[in-house]
Design a protein around this motif. Structure first.
Motif, PDB file in Angstrom:
ATOM      1  N   ALA A  21      62.423 -12.541  33.161  1.00 21.52           N
ATOM      2  CA  ALA A  21      61.945 -12.881  31.815  1.00 21.52           C
ATOM      3  C   ALA A  21      61.789 -11.601  30.978  1.00 21.52           C
ATOM      4  N   GLY A  22      61.264 -10.550  31.602  1.00 21.60           N
ATOM      5  CA  GLY A  22      61.115  -9.265  30.888  1.00 21.60           C
ATOM      6  C   GLY A  22      62.469  -8.758  30.421  1.00 21.60           C
ATOM      7  N   ALA A  23      63.460  -8.818  31.315  1.00 24.70           N
ATOM      8  CA  ALA A  23      64.815  -8.362  30.961  1.00 24.70           C
ATOM      9  C   ALA A  23      65.360  -9.227  29.829  1.00 24.70           C
ATOM     10  N   PHE A  24      65.120 -10.540  29.922  1.00 28.23           N
ATOM     11  CA  PHE A  24      65.633 -11.459  28.895  1.00 28.23           C
ATOM     12  C   PHE A  24      65.029 -11.134  27.532  1.00 28.23           C
ATOM     13  N   VAL A  25      63.724 -10.863  27.510  1.00 27.47           N
ATOM     14  CA  VAL A  25      63.066 -10.568  26.229  1.00 27.47           C
ATOM     15  C   VAL A  25      63.657  -9.293  25.625  1.00 27.47           C
ATOM     16  N   LEU A  26      63.876  -8.284  26.468  1.00 29.13           N
ATOM     17  CA  LEU A  26      64.520  -7.042  25.984  1.00 29.13           C
ATOM     18  C   LEU A  26      65.899  -7.343  25.420  1.00 29.13           C
ATOM     19  N   LEU A  27      66.669  -8.138  26.176  1.00 31.43           N
ATOM     20  CA  LEU A  27      68.028  -8.490  25.738  1.00 31.43           C
ATOM     21  C   LEU A  27      67.980  -9.290  24.449  1.00 31.43           C
ATOM     22  N   ALA A  56      70.435  -5.697  30.562  1.00 32.47           N
ATOM     23  CA  ALA A  56      71.507  -6.460  31.222  1.00 32.47           C
ATOM     24  C   ALA A  56      71.576  -6.111  32.714  1.00 32.47           C
ATOM     25  N   THR A  57      71.394  -4.829  33.016  1.00 37.16           N
ATOM     26  CA  THR A  57      71.471  -4.410  34.419  1.00 37.16           C
ATOM     27  C   THR A  57      70.347  -5.067  35.239  1.00 37.16           C
ATOM     28  N   VAL A  58      69.133  -5.073  34.674  1.00 41.87           N
ATOM     29  CA  VAL A  58      68.003  -5.700  35.382  1.00 41.87           C
ATOM     30  C   VAL A  58      68.241  -7.219  35.481  1.00 41.87           C
ATOM     31  N   PHE A  59      68.753  -7.813  34.389  1.00 45.50           N
ATOM     32  CA  PHE A  59      69.010  -9.256  34.337  1.00 45.50           C
ATOM     33  C   PHE A  59      69.998  -9.679  35.431  1.00 45.50           C
ATOM     34  N   ILE A  60      70.971  -8.802  35.720  1.00 44.01           N
ATOM     35  CA  ILE A  60      71.955  -9.122  36.767  1.00 44.01           C
ATOM     36  C   ILE A  60      71.382  -8.826  38.153  1.00 44.01           C
ATOM     37  N   LEU A  61      70.734  -7.639  38.264  1.00 47.99           N
ATOM     38  CA  LEU A  61      70.304  -7.209  39.600  1.00 47.99           C
ATOM     39  C   LEU A  61      69.168  -8.061  40.177  1.00 47.99           C
TER      40      LEU A  61
END
Ligand code: HEM
Length: 218
Positions: A21-27, A56-61
């Motif tokens: 969710a954190g990665a998504f908010v950043l994206l 994106a990297t965190v969202f994938i990893l």
């Protein structure tokens, strides 16, 4: 008397949820800057693009690491998003009266996710893959992929952004603010819900959980 509690979300899935969710908010925020022309000035020196790539990297990893650590749980989760039946149709038909009027009479008992949660999970799964494929082509294919294909990637990425962006706010409203989902936040932070909430919101799942407990106790 204190309500008895039952575990709804394990620690691993809660960590995955909040990291993702954190990665998504950043994206979402850095994507918005690229998407809305009046915000374009914020992207000028490209720092938002760098944050977008880190997001994106965190969202994938995050889901990849989760799957490597617990492949069976990952497969179980994916199956859940893809398994739909008669109960879901009944649930969807009765949903407007449930959400707007609080009428729980005609809602069929649910598994560990109700139909609308399953819809969101399904969207996250499908659009997650769409985001990743289109995003990676734009990231690494700028020099090698034909411009017409790149334009399609931008278009599809943008459509995914609009659809998931809108549903993201619905997700926050339902899981944080809707009066009927009053143990939702607790379930994704502390992991537990009351037995009463489990019985009324996730009847089928609760039956299974208690049956398994009985079996183990025997
Ligand atoms: C940052 C804001 C967010 C908040 C406050 C939030 C909150 C929550 C809460 C409280 C739940 C538990 C719902 C329940 O079982 O009753 C939940 C579940 C879930 N969340 Fe989020 N979430 C956020 C962002 C996201 C994002 C960005 C995604 C996808 C990338 C996501 C995907 C999911 C999924 C798949 C579930 C399980 C299915 C469901 O309950 O809808 N969440 N979320």
């Amino acid at each position: 008397m204190m309500d008895r509690k039952v575990e709804k979300y394990r620690l691993a899935i809660r960590i995955l949820h909040w990291v993702h969710a954190g990665a998504f908010v950043l994206l979402f925020l850095t994507g918005l800057v690229l998407f809305v022309p009046v915000l374009g000035f914020l992207a000028e020196d490209s720092w938002t693009r760098v944050i977008h790539r880190v997001g994106a990297t965190v969202f994938i990893l995050a889901p990849v690491v989760y799957t490597i650590l617990d492949p069976r749980a990952a497969i179980r989760g994916i199956k859940q998003a893809l398994t739909w039946g008669q109960d879901d149709i009944v649930w969807l038909t009765a949903a407007p009266r449930y959400y707007f009027l609080g009428d729980e009479q005609s809602m069929p008992p649910q598994g560990s996710m109700n139909t609308s949660q399953k819809m969101w999970w399904f969207m996250v799964l499908v659009f997650g893959v769409v985001f990743v494929i289109t995003g990676l082509v734009m990231w690494f294919g700028k020099a090698s992929v034909p411009p017409s294909i790149l334009r399609w990637m931008v278009f599809v990425h943008d459509v995914a952004f609009i659809v998931t962006g809108a549903m993201f706010f619905v997700h926050i409203y339902l899981s944080v603010f809707h009066p009927l989902m009053n143990e939702s936040w607790a379930s994704m932070t502390g992991g537990k819900i009351s037995v009463r909430y489990a019985r009324t919101h996730y009847g089928k799942w609760y039956q299974e959980v208690s049956r398994n407990k009985e079996r183990k106790a025997r």
